[in-house]
Design a protein around this motif. Structure first.
Motif, PDB file in Angstrom:
ATOM      1  N   GLY A  29       0.840  -1.195   0.000  1.00 42.44           N
ATOM      2  CA  GLY A  29       0.000   0.000   0.000  1.00 42.44           C
ATOM      3  C   GLY A  29       0.870   1.238   0.000  1.00 42.44           C
ATOM      4  N   PRO A  30       0.296   2.390  -0.267  1.00 43.13           N
ATOM      5  CA  PRO A  30       1.051   3.640  -0.296  1.00 43.13           C
ATOM      6  C   PRO A  30       1.528   4.048   1.097  1.00 43.13           C
ATOM      7  CG  PRO A  30      -1.290   4.070  -0.530  1.00 43.13           C
ATOM      8  CD  PRO A  30      -1.120   2.587  -0.601  1.00 43.13           C
ATOM      9  N   PRO A  31       2.447   5.008   1.162  1.00 45.76           N
ATOM     10  CA  PRO A  31       2.916   5.489   2.466  1.00 45.76           C
ATOM     11  C   PRO A  31       1.756   6.061   3.274  1.00 45.76           C
ATOM     12  CG  PRO A  31       3.645   6.954   0.690  1.00 45.76           C
ATOM     13  CD  PRO A  31       3.108   5.723   0.048  1.00 45.76           C
ATOM     14  N   ALA A  32       1.744   5.746   4.575  1.00 42.00           N
ATOM     15  CA  ALA A  32       0.725   6.210   5.518  1.00 42.00           C
ATOM     16  C   ALA A  32      -0.632   5.564   5.287  1.00 42.00           C
ATOM     17  CB  ALA A  32       0.584   7.735   5.493  1.00 42.00           C
ATOM     18  N   SER A  33      -0.661   4.431   4.605  1.00 44.98           N
ATOM     19  CA  SER A  33      -1.930   3.738   4.369  1.00 44.98           C
ATOM     20  C   SER A  33      -2.390   2.952   5.584  1.00 44.98           C
ATOM     21  CB  SER A  33      -1.805   2.791   3.173  1.00 44.98           C
ATOM     22  OG  SER A  33      -0.819   1.806   3.417  1.00 44.98           O
ATOM     23  N   GLY A  34      -1.467   2.648   6.497  1.00 44.06           N
ATOM     24  CA  GLY A  34      -1.789   1.821   7.645  1.00 44.06           C
ATOM     25  C   GLY A  34      -1.325   0.388   7.492  1.00 44.06           C
ATOM     26  N   ASP A  63      11.164  -1.378   4.244  1.00 40.68           N
ATOM     27  CA  ASP A  63      11.889  -0.149   4.583  1.00 40.68           C
ATOM     28  C   ASP A  63      13.321  -0.420   5.031  1.00 40.68           C
ATOM     29  OD1 ASP A  63       9.877   1.520   3.871  1.00 40.68           O
ATOM     30  OD2 ASP A  63       9.296   2.111   5.896  1.00 40.68           O
ATOM     31  N   GLY A  64      13.600  -1.631   5.509  1.00 39.48           N
ATOM     32  CA  GLY A  64      14.976  -1.950   5.880  1.00 39.48           C
ATOM     33  C   GLY A  64      15.929  -1.897   4.711  1.00 39.48           C
ATOM     34  N   VAL A 134       5.494  -9.958   4.646  1.00 42.88           N
ATOM     35  CA  VAL A 134       6.360  -8.940   4.055  1.00 42.88           C
ATOM     36  C   VAL A 134       5.524  -7.689   3.838  1.00 42.88           C
ATOM     37  CG1 VAL A 134       7.913  -8.392   2.159  1.00 42.88           C
ATOM     38  CG2 VAL A 134       7.679 -10.755   2.908  1.00 42.88           C
ATOM     39  N   GLU A 135       6.039  -6.559   4.280  1.00 40.31           N
ATOM     40  CA  GLU A 135       5.258  -5.314   4.234  1.00 40.31           C
ATOM     41  C   GLU A 135       6.043  -4.224   3.529  1.00 40.31           C
ATOM     42  OE1 GLU A 135       5.095  -1.380   5.343  1.00 40.31           O
ATOM     43  OE2 GLU A 135       6.086  -2.566   6.907  1.00 40.31           O
ATOM     44  N   GLY A 136       5.365  -3.458   2.648  1.00 41.78           N
ATOM     45  CA  GLY A 136       6.056  -2.362   1.975  1.00 41.78           C
ATOM     46  C   GLY A 136       5.214  -1.714   0.894  1.00 41.78           C
TER      47      GLY A 136
END
Length: 219
Positions: A29-34, A63-64, A134-136
């Motif tokens: 999802g986009p930045p700040a989507s939760g 983000d790492g 995995v999140e990003g």
């Protein structure tokens, strides 16, 4: 609402569990989507269901794989930090490819938002952990090398609030980091919102789409 979405994703993950190989789940999802808040809640919920020596689920955050600020500055990309070209995309895609094997303990970087840098080998994933979330932002992006990860995901979730919600959250994020409102708005409009628009317009379809247009987003 976050509890509802967490249950929806956990049910999806459990329906997609693989045998003989690790189950890798994408939350994009986009930045700040939760998405980060949701990914953390999903991993906690999955781990609460099992009492094993190794975690049932682990979290790996894209983000790492931010490139270091000094390298970005030397390439004239520091002001665009967070855009696709400011990540080690190929390295991240290779890491995702190798997650399936689960043949040894692996170590991964983690981004520290306060220090604005990645810390090497800060995340350990046990070979006995059968699920990795995995999140990003760009996990489902149609462009290479991001696209090469799609077949590695057993399940995928996309979190996509409206642009109005995203702008409000992104401005508040910068204010929380000490910027005045005018500067926060400028940074949001110059970099963050274009990145959000790219994610919303150029990502592959996920198994589940969640809006998360509510107030439980955590900065």
């Amino acid at each position: 609402m976050i509890e509802r979405d967490t249950k929806i994703v956990c049910d999806l993950v459990k329906s997609k569990l693989r045998t003989g190989t690790r189950t890798v789940v994408a939350i994009a999802g986009p930045p700040a989507s939760g998405k980060s808040t949701l990914a953390q809640a999903v991993v906690r919920a999955l781990n609460c269901e099992r009492n094993e020596s190794a975690p049932f689920a682990a979290l790996l955050e894209m983000d790492g794989y931010h490139l270091d600020n000094r390298l970005l500055e030397s390439r004239g990309l520091l002001a665009r930090k967070g855009s696709p070209e400011t990540f080690d995309a190929a390295g991240f895609a290779e890491t995702v490819r190798r997650l399936e094997a689960a043949d040894r303990e692996t170590f991964h970087p983690k981004f520290d938002r306060q220090m604005d840098l990645s810390i090497a080998n800060a995340v350990a994933i046990s070979p006995d952990t059968p699920i990795v979330v995995v999140e990003g932002n760009y996990l489902l992006l149609k462009a290479e090398p991001w696209r090469s990860m799609k077949d590695r995901f057993s399940a995928s979730v996309f979190v996509g609030p409206t642009m109005e919600v995203l702008q409000e959250r992104l401005v508040q994020r910068w204010i929380n980091h000490g910027l005045d409102a005018e500067t926060a708005l400028k940074k949001t409009l110059k970099n963050d919102l274009p990145n959000a628009e790219l994610v919303l317009s150029a990502s592959e379809e996920a198994d589940i789409l969640l809006k998360q247009d509510y107030d439980e987003y955590v900065q």
